[in-house]
Write a protein that holds these residues in place. Sequence first.
Motif, PDB file in Angstrom:
ATOM      1  N   LEU A  20       0.842  -1.204   0.000  1.00  0.00           N
ATOM      2  CA  LEU A  20       0.000   0.000   0.000  1.00  0.00           C
ATOM      3  C   LEU A  20       0.875   1.250   0.000  1.00  0.00           C
ATOM      4  CD1 LEU A  20      -2.851   1.311   0.379  1.00  0.00           C
ATOM      5  CD2 LEU A  20      -2.385   1.221   2.837  1.00  0.00           C
ATOM      6  N   ASP A  21       0.552   2.195  -0.870  1.00  0.00           N
ATOM      7  CA  ASP A  21       1.143   3.534  -0.822  1.00  0.00           C
ATOM      8  C   ASP A  21       0.139   4.397  -0.063  1.00  0.00           C
ATOM      9  OD1 ASP A  21       2.059   6.111  -1.177  1.00  0.00           O
ATOM     10  OD2 ASP A  21       2.260   5.970  -3.352  1.00  0.00           O
ATOM     11  N   ALA A  22       0.260   4.393   1.268  1.00  0.00           N
ATOM     12  CA  ALA A  22      -0.727   5.045   2.129  1.00  0.00           C
ATOM     13  C   ALA A  22      -0.812   6.550   1.904  1.00  0.00           C
ATOM     14  CB  ALA A  22      -0.427   4.745   3.597  1.00  0.00           C
ATOM     15  N   SER A  23       0.296   7.177   1.508  1.00  0.00           N
ATOM     16  CA  SER A  23       0.261   8.632   1.320  1.00  0.00           C
ATOM     17  C   SER A  23      -0.499   9.041   0.060  1.00  0.00           C
ATOM     18  CB  SER A  23       1.682   9.210   1.300  1.00  0.00           C
ATOM     19  OG  SER A  23       2.405   8.698   0.209  1.00  0.00           O
ATOM     20  N   HIS A  24      -0.809   8.082  -0.799  1.00  0.00           N
ATOM     21  CA  HIS A  24      -1.585   8.368  -2.003  1.00  0.00           C
ATOM     22  C   HIS A  24      -2.868   7.534  -2.053  1.00  0.00           C
ATOM     23  CE1 HIS A  24       2.502   9.720  -3.179  1.00  0.00           C
ATOM     24  NE2 HIS A  24       1.783  10.763  -3.568  1.00  0.00           N
ATOM     25  N   SER A  25      -3.358   7.141  -0.886  1.00  0.00           N
ATOM     26  CA  SER A  25      -4.568   6.332  -0.780  1.00  0.00           C
ATOM     27  C   SER A  25      -5.496   6.944   0.262  1.00  0.00           C
ATOM     28  CB  SER A  25      -4.211   4.901  -0.367  1.00  0.00           C
ATOM     29  OG  SER A  25      -3.382   4.291  -1.334  1.00  0.00           O
ATOM     30  N   SER A  26      -6.786   6.614   0.166  1.00  0.00           N
ATOM     31  CA  SER A  26      -7.735   7.120   1.157  1.00  0.00           C
ATOM     32  C   SER A  26      -8.929   6.178   1.296  1.00  0.00           C
ATOM     33  CB  SER A  26      -8.235   8.519   0.779  1.00  0.00           C
ATOM     34  OG  SER A  26      -8.950   8.480  -0.445  1.00  0.00           O
ATOM     35  N   VAL A  27      -9.494   6.183   2.500  1.00  0.00           N
ATOM     36  CA  VAL A  27     -10.730   5.468   2.796  1.00  0.00           C
ATOM     37  C   VAL A  27     -11.704   6.517   3.315  1.00  0.00           C
ATOM     38  CG1 VAL A  27     -11.847   3.737   4.241  1.00  0.00           C
ATOM     39  CG2 VAL A  27      -9.541   3.316   3.340  1.00  0.00           C
ATOM     40  N   GLU A 175      -9.816   5.083  -2.547  1.00  0.00           N
ATOM     41  CA  GLU A 175      -8.825   5.427  -3.571  1.00  0.00           C
ATOM     42  C   GLU A 175      -7.543   4.750  -3.113  1.00  0.00           C
ATOM     43  OE1 GLU A 175      -9.165   6.922  -6.464  1.00  0.00           O
ATOM     44  OE2 GLU A 175     -11.285   7.335  -6.092  1.00  0.00           O
ATOM     45  N   ILE A 176      -7.117   3.741  -3.843  1.00  0.00           N
ATOM     46  CA  ILE A 176      -5.997   2.923  -3.400  1.00  0.00           C
ATOM     47  C   ILE A 176      -4.898   2.931  -4.455  1.00  0.00           C
ATOM     48  CG2 ILE A 176      -5.267   0.598  -2.714  1.00  0.00           C
ATOM     49  CD1 ILE A 176      -7.230   1.932  -0.721  1.00  0.00           C
ATOM     50  N   GLN A 177      -3.659   3.203  -3.988  1.00  0.00           N
ATOM     51  CA  GLN A 177      -2.492   3.089  -4.830  1.00  0.00           C
ATOM     52  C   GLN A 177      -1.582   2.049  -4.211  1.00  0.00           C
ATOM     53  OE1 GLN A 177       0.487   6.145  -6.361  1.00  0.00           O
ATOM     54  NE2 GLN A 177      -1.458   7.251  -6.561  1.00  0.00           N
ATOM     55  N   LEU A 178      -1.082   1.146  -5.036  1.00  0.00           N
ATOM     56  CA  LEU A 178      -0.240   0.045  -4.582  1.00  0.00           C
ATOM     57  C   LEU A 178       1.088   0.073  -5.318  1.00  0.00           C
ATOM     58  CD1 LEU A 178      -3.054  -2.623  -4.812  1.00  0.00           C
ATOM     59  CD2 LEU A 178      -2.151  -1.640  -2.693  1.00  0.00           C
ATOM     60  N   VAL A 179       2.149  -0.371  -4.637  1.00  0.00           N
ATOM     61  CA  VAL A 179       3.491  -0.406  -5.214  1.00  0.00           C
ATOM     62  C   VAL A 179       3.834  -1.843  -5.584  1.00  0.00           C
ATOM     63  CG1 VAL A 179       5.921   0.136  -4.848  1.00  0.00           C
ATOM     64  CG2 VAL A 179       4.160   1.562  -3.775  1.00  0.00           C
ATOM     65  N   GLU A 180       4.326  -1.995  -6.808  1.00  0.00           N
ATOM     66  CA  GLU A 180       4.678  -3.299  -7.340  1.00  0.00           C
ATOM     67  C   GLU A 180       5.754  -3.979  -6.494  1.00  0.00           C
ATOM     68  OE1 GLU A 180       5.169  -4.437 -11.865  1.00  0.00           O
ATOM     69  OE2 GLU A 180       6.978  -3.394 -11.149  1.00  0.00           O
TER      70      GLU A 180
END
Length: 182
Positions: A20-27, A175-180
Amino acid sequence: MTTSESTTAGQLLKTGSWALDASHSSVAFTVRHLGISKVRGGFTRFETDFVVDESGAVSLGATIHLDSFDTGNPDRDAHVRAADFLDVANRPTLTFRATHPVVVAETFEVRGEATLGAVTKPVTLDVEWGGLQEFGPSGDRHAGFSATGTIKRTDFGVGGLLPGMLSDAVKIELEIQLVEPK
């Protein structure tokens, strides 16, 4: 979405556990108050499990830490964290787990189960895949997803009925961003 397009999207995702890229994700969530306006808020602490297998199918889940509830109003937030709403002292997390691996496509559905305390209910999320993009000097690839769903707060024992005060339906927006994986 045709089957070949679905397969292509899933094949773009590297096998393994994506971080998870928490700084570019939100719930976030939205609930109606008095039936006339919407209160918006979110959770600032959450984790995801997103694992791509050799076939391109994804197993996924998430944990939301309920003590991170935030609407921008400290008094309201403290009240909602208390026993008559979220009861964070006894139910510190809300978890979601997909019931089956999913195939990533431009749009897709994730059926799963949400658990709050001793209550588990089915939840369906409608997901839009944002694609892959390199980010930063390391060239790490990030995958982006937007998801929406609705839960009934009374199904989970949150806030009693409160007729006319709060809507039972709570709209969830992710809005979820994930790192490979490396």
